[in-house]
Structure formats: C-alpha cells, structure tokens
Design an enzyme around this catalytic site. Structure first.
Site, PDB file in Angstrom:
ATOM      1  N   HIS A 131      -7.757   0.449  -4.420  1.00  0.00           N
ATOM      2  CA  HIS A 131      -8.562   1.277  -3.527  1.00  0.00           C
ATOM      3  C   HIS A 131      -9.020   2.482  -4.333  1.00  0.00           C
ATOM      4  CE1 HIS A 131      -6.563  -0.163   0.504  1.00  0.00           C
ATOM      5  NE2 HIS A 131      -7.155  -1.140  -0.165  1.00  0.00           N
ATOM      6  N   ASP A 171     -12.821   2.097  -0.227  1.00  0.00           N
ATOM      7  CA  ASP A 171     -11.979   2.670   0.809  1.00  0.00           C
ATOM      8  C   ASP A 171     -12.774   3.659   1.645  1.00  0.00           C
ATOM      9  OD1 ASP A 171      -9.634   2.696   2.231  1.00  0.00           O
ATOM     10  OD2 ASP A 171      -8.511   3.905   0.833  1.00  0.00           O
ATOM     11  N   HIS A 172     -12.169   4.730   2.087  1.00  0.00           N
ATOM     12  CA  HIS A 172     -12.847   5.648   3.009  1.00  0.00           C
ATOM     13  C   HIS A 172     -14.066   6.285   2.359  1.00  0.00           C
ATOM     14  CE1 HIS A 172      -8.545   6.259   4.772  1.00  0.00           C
ATOM     15  NE2 HIS A 172      -9.068   5.098   5.124  1.00  0.00           N
ATOM     16  N   HIS A 204       0.857  -1.194   0.000  1.00  0.00           N
ATOM     17  CA  HIS A 204       0.000   0.000   0.000  1.00  0.00           C
ATOM     18  C   HIS A 204       0.886   1.235   0.000  1.00  0.00           C
ATOM     19  CE1 HIS A 204      -2.813   3.072   1.369  1.00  0.00           C
ATOM     20  NE2 HIS A 204      -3.814   2.225   1.167  1.00  0.00           N
ATOM     21  N   CYS A 221      -3.724   2.520  -4.368  1.00  0.00           N
ATOM     22  CA  CYS A 221      -4.625   3.332  -3.559  1.00  0.00           C
ATOM     23  C   CYS A 221      -4.672   4.729  -4.169  1.00  0.00           C
ATOM     24  CB  CYS A 221      -4.186   3.390  -2.107  1.00  0.00           C
ATOM     25  SG  CYS A 221      -5.320   4.390  -1.104  1.00  0.00           S
ATOM     26  N   TYR A 228     -14.412   4.627   8.147  1.00  0.00           N
ATOM     27  CA  TYR A 228     -15.093   3.424   7.668  1.00  0.00           C
ATOM     28  C   TYR A 228     -16.579   3.443   8.032  1.00  0.00           C
ATOM     29  CZ  TYR A 228     -10.525   1.765   6.390  1.00  0.00           C
ATOM     30  OH  TYR A 228      -9.292   1.651   5.799  1.00  0.00           O
TER      31      TYR A 228
END
Length: 399
Positions: free
Chosen positions: A305, A348-349, A240, A278, A365
């Site tokens: 991501h 992801d977020h 990541h 990501c 999350y």
C-alpha cells in the site's frame, strides 16, 4: 509493481470500465456480502472473478478475507471458524487467486476522527486527532480506566472539548470512528445499526483482560493452523499493520513496528506468512523508519500500500500527498521494484477533491483523489524502472 485498485464490488460507484481507463491492471476486492466467518464458495468467487476478467482486469488480491473476532480473542468457536477460513483459502486458490491481505486488529479495522479534514489546497483528507479520540474514549464510550491511557496534555485538551462539543459533534465523532470507517469493509458495525456505541462496548468487552502476549499467541495459533493449507495451495497471507500503529481503547496492538513484524514472521517462519507493507499505517507512527522497514522486510512482503502520513508534534497525523509525508514513496518504489517488480501495489487512500465529496464514495476511497495519486505513482514507477533497466509499459495502450 502491478498497479491495483481497491474496488468494493458490483455496486461500487466506481466501475471497472472507469478503472481500465486510468491504468489499473489488477483489482483488490472481497465478497463483502458474505457474513464474517462463513465459507466463501468457489461458485461465488468464480462469479466475481469472471466479472472482473470480462473488463480485461484480473482479481489480484483479496482484501480482505476477514479474520473473525472469535479467532482473535480465542473464543470457543475458534477452530470451527479457522476450518471455514481454510476452506475459503482452498476455494480462492482453485479460482486462481493466491494473495490475501488481512488484519489482526481487535474490533476496529482502522480509526480516524475526521474524514474530511481541510488541506491548504482546498482538498480534504483523513485525520486522526489524539484529543478528539480521547474525548470519544472518555466522554462518549466512557470506557473504564480510559483516562489512565492518555497523557496530561491530551487530557487537558479533552477538558476543553467538553466545553465546546455539541450533541451533533458527538454524533459525528461516533459516525467517523465506529460507523463510516467500518461498515463498508465487512466490519462489526453497520451503517444502519441503531445503537452503535452500545454494540461497540459489547465488542470491546470480548477482549477484557487480553494482553499483547495473548493476542500474539492467538495470531500464532491462527497462522500455524492455516499454513499447511497455504503450503498446499500456494496462498500468500499478508497481514496489514495496525492503523494507527499504537494501542487504542485499551486494546493491544501487535503489528505496529519493527519488533512486532519480526516477531510474527519468526513465530511462524513460512514464506506464505508475509506482510502487507502499508506505508501509510507505518508512517503514522513517529517511531517507525518506513524506508528501513521496507529494506528489511521487502523479501517477505506480498502486497504494498503506497501512501504517506504527516505526523504533527503532538502526535496527531493526517494523510499526506503521495509525494510528501514521512513515507518517502519514491524510495519505497525503488526498494520494492528491485526486490520484486511483479508485486501488487495500490495507492490506498487519496484526497477528496474536485467534487469527490458529492459522489457518495466510501471514506478514504475517493475516485479523483486516488486517480491523482495513481498518476503520481505511475510516474514514479516509470522513472524508477528506467533507472533499474526494467521495461515499463502503460497498460491499455496497444499491447
């Protein structure tokens, strides 16, 4: 791409039954209760896999099988910990799980200064303020030489914060930076640690004198050691990117940009040594052209991501809408669908919205915010797949 969701195990407030209803196909999770460095047994892995499959889902990606700090700073127990890591990889493969997302960030997994920054539409998002992070570094952590790492503009903002910050503000900043973003992901700091700042100082001291070149060599050593196991059991390791993608707290960062990604892929040139792309982490750095990075490294990407960040002129950044920000999620979807439409992807977020803030979800999350983002991305994928002539099916409807 396979629509996946990061899920924090059987105690997660978001249940697998809920995830089936919103179009999730695969689960991204880990054995969060196993201490860092210990072997993940086949029995424990199998128990969780079967539980996930009982809901008609599959365990698609491990995020993460943590790389112990002693491997990162090359402590005397490094080889023993790598042997444990290899045994865990074997056990995962024997249970049919072949993709592992991990990071090589020293001490901090990711960093934000505000976990509920207000957006114009009434939602909140994660936010990184350079000035507040510098204030934490200089005034709370009191790291030696910290002032030298920040620009004159940031230091001027720190002087203003010294006059405005209260003890409660300081406590909240500590919680945001080194507790609430770390404790729920097998991090070094736990929610109930009594002296998190002192513990954090001790962790930082382990990296005293370690340069970017030394940390790179430690990553190369780790990858070279595990690749024979990955080859034998077809385990895809995908690192990541650093979040944020620039040096902080005097710690080197080695997965921040094109040159860094090229270095680690070539340092151990093996198809099982790959990237978690990501888009959020990469887009938080104004130096990164996220779309060009995707085009260049799609062939060595094993996990995606999809999220996006907006970077302000002063270098602060916030998590943006999945249809906004610097990442260009629509074009990224085209690139990865063309390259490998079976890639696992998670949104992801997400924003905190419509009561998410009252439900005790882990920072970043949320449920409704991520569900909203997943709906956006599913629409993008359906459109892109039609462009590419790929048969898109919404999971869970009559198949």
């Amino acid at each position: 791409m396979e629509r996946t969701w990061r899920w924090f195990g059987k105690n997660d407030k978001i249940t697998l039954a809920m995830l089936r209803q919103i179009g999730v196909q695969g689960i991204v999770t880990a054995l969060h209760d196993v201490p860092n460095g210990e072997v993940w047994t086949r029995e424990r892995i199998g128990d969780l896999r079967k539980y996930i499959e009982s809901y008609g889902l599959r365990w698609s990606v491990v995020e993460s099988l943590p790389v112990s700090e002693a491997i990162k700073y090359a402590g005397p127990e490094r080889d023993r910990l790598i042997d444990n890591y290899k045994e865990s990889l074997r056990n995962l493969a024997l249970e049919g799980i072949h993709t592992v997302c991990y990071n090589f960030m020293p001490v901090l997994d990711w960093a934000r200064t505000d976990l509920a920054h207000p957006n114009p539409n009434g939602t909140t998002n994660l936010y990184f303020s350079r000035a507040q992070f510098a204030y934490f570094d200089i005034c709370i952590l009191k790291r030696d030489g910290a002032e030298q790492d920040w620009s004159a503009d940031v230091l001027a903002e720190v002087e203003k914060l010294k006059q405005a910050m209260t003890a409660d503000d300081d406590h909240k900043l500590v919680e945001n930076i080194i507790v609430k973003t770390q404790g729920f992901v097998s991090g070094n700091i736990k929610e109930d640690d009594e002296h998190p700042v002192e513990l954090f100082r001790q962790l930082l001291s382990l990296y005293k004198g370690i340069t970017k070149e030394q940390l790179r060599e430690n990553l190369r050593y780790f990858l070279a050691a595990i690749m024979p196991t990955c080859d034998e059991y077809d385990m895809r390791m995908c690192v990541h990117p650093d979040d944020p993608p620039f040096p902080i707290l005097g710690l080197p960062r080695i997965v921040t940009c094109d040159e860094d990604i090229s270095w680690f892929l070539n340092a151990v040139d093996n198809s099982h040594n790959g990237l978690t792309f990501c888009a959020g982490s990469l887009s938080a750095g104004a130096h990164n052209d996220v779309v060009e990075l995707a085009r260049k490294y799609a062939g060595r990407t094993w996990f995606v991501h999809l999220r996006s960040c907006h970077v302000f002129p002063n270098g602060d950044f916030t998590e943006a809408s999945h249809l906004g920000g610097r990442a260009d999620v629509i074009e990224l979807a085209r690139i990865f669908e063309k390259t490998n439409p079976s890639l696992p992807m998670r949104v992801d977020h997400g924003m905190t919205m419509l009561g998410d803030e009252a439900r005790g979800y882990n920072a970043g999350y949320s449920f409704l915010g991520r569900m909203f983002a997943l709906g956006q991305v599913q629409g993008i994928l359906a459109t892109v797949d039609r462009e590419l002539g790929i048969d898109y099916k919404q999971p869970g409807f009559f198949e």
